[in-house]
Design a protein around this motif. Structure first.
Motif, short mmCIF file in Angstrom:
data_model
loop_
_atom_site.label_atom_id
_atom_site.label_comp_id
_atom_site.label_asym_id
_atom_site.label_seq_id
_atom_site.Cartn_x
_atom_site.Cartn_y
_atom_site.Cartn_z
N LYS A 98 -1.00 -7.49 -10.39
CA LYS A 98 -1.83 -6.41 -9.83
C LYS A 98 -3.32 -6.65 -9.99
O LYS A 98 -4.10 -6.27 -9.13
N HIS B 286 -9.54 1.90 -5.74
CA HIS B 286 -8.87 3.17 -6.06
C HIS B 286 -7.65 2.95 -6.96
O HIS B 286 -7.46 3.68 -7.93
N TYR B 287 -6.85 1.96 -6.64
CA TYR B 287 -5.63 1.69 -7.41
C TYR B 287 -5.85 0.73 -8.58
O TYR B 287 -4.93 0.47 -9.35
N ASN B 288 -7.07 0.19 -8.69
CA ASN B 288 -7.40 -0.77 -9.73
C ASN B 288 -6.47 -1.99 -9.68
O ASN B 288 -5.90 -2.41 -10.69
N ILE C 69 0.83 -1.21 0.00
CA ILE C 69 0.00 0.00 0.00
C ILE C 69 0.86 1.26 0.00
O ILE C 69 0.49 2.26 -0.60
N LEU D 125 -9.14 0.54 -1.26
CA LEU D 125 -7.80 0.73 -1.83
C LEU D 125 -7.65 -0.03 -3.15
O LEU D 125 -7.10 0.49 -4.11
N SER D 126 -8.17 -1.25 -3.20
CA SER D 126 -8.06 -2.03 -4.43
C SER D 126 -8.83 -1.37 -5.56
O SER D 126 -8.37 -1.34 -6.70
N LEU E 290 2.14 1.52 -3.67
CA LEU E 290 1.07 1.99 -4.55
C LEU E 290 0.82 3.49 -4.37
O LEU E 290 0.66 4.23 -5.34
N ARG E 291 0.80 3.92 -3.13
CA ARG E 291 0.58 5.34 -2.84
C ARG E 291 1.68 6.20 -3.46
O ARG E 291 1.41 7.20 -4.14
N ILE F 79 -4.67 9.61 0.94
CA ILE F 79 -5.29 8.29 1.06
C ILE F 79 -6.19 8.23 2.29
O ILE F 79 -7.27 7.64 2.25
N ASP G 110 3.75 5.36 -5.91
CA ASP G 110 3.69 5.25 -7.38
C ASP G 110 2.64 6.18 -7.98
O ASP G 110 2.77 6.60 -9.13
N HIS G 111 1.60 6.49 -7.21
CA HIS G 111 0.53 7.36 -7.70
C HIS G 111 0.71 8.81 -7.23
O HIS G 111 -0.20 9.63 -7.37
#
Length: 84
Positions: A67, A52-54, A6, A49-50, A9-10, A20, A12-13
């Motif tokens: 992913k 949101h981040y696809n 997590i 979260l899943s 992912l945060r 978040i 990376d975005h």
């Protein structure tokens, strides 16, 4: 471990912990504890979260390196089954 995923992912975005936390509807400190692994993440937050981040929840939990469930590994399984 899922808390590393997590955080990755945060980052990376290009999002902050505060960003978040707002998405999840919690305080930044609570979210920080999820990332550090000192607090368990509720299932509904994992789902948010899943979405949101696809990515799949399995990916966040570290159960798969893929992913999403639609990545190459599923295509490979389908192709292998067609050969049978």
């Amino acid at each position: 471990m899922f808390f590393q995923r997590i955080e990755d992912l945060r980052i990376d975005h290009d999002l902050s912990q505060n960003d978040i936390a707002k998405i999840l509807g919690c305080q930044r400190e609570v979210y920080r504890r999820y990332e550090k692994g000192t607090r368990s993440i509720p299932v509904d937050f994992l789902i948010k979260l899943s979405q949101h981040y696809n990515v799949s929840v399995d990916y966040i939990l570290g159960l798969t390196p893929y992913k999403t469930i639609y990545d190459e590994h599923i295509d490979n399984i389908v192709s292998a089954n067609k050969k049978d």
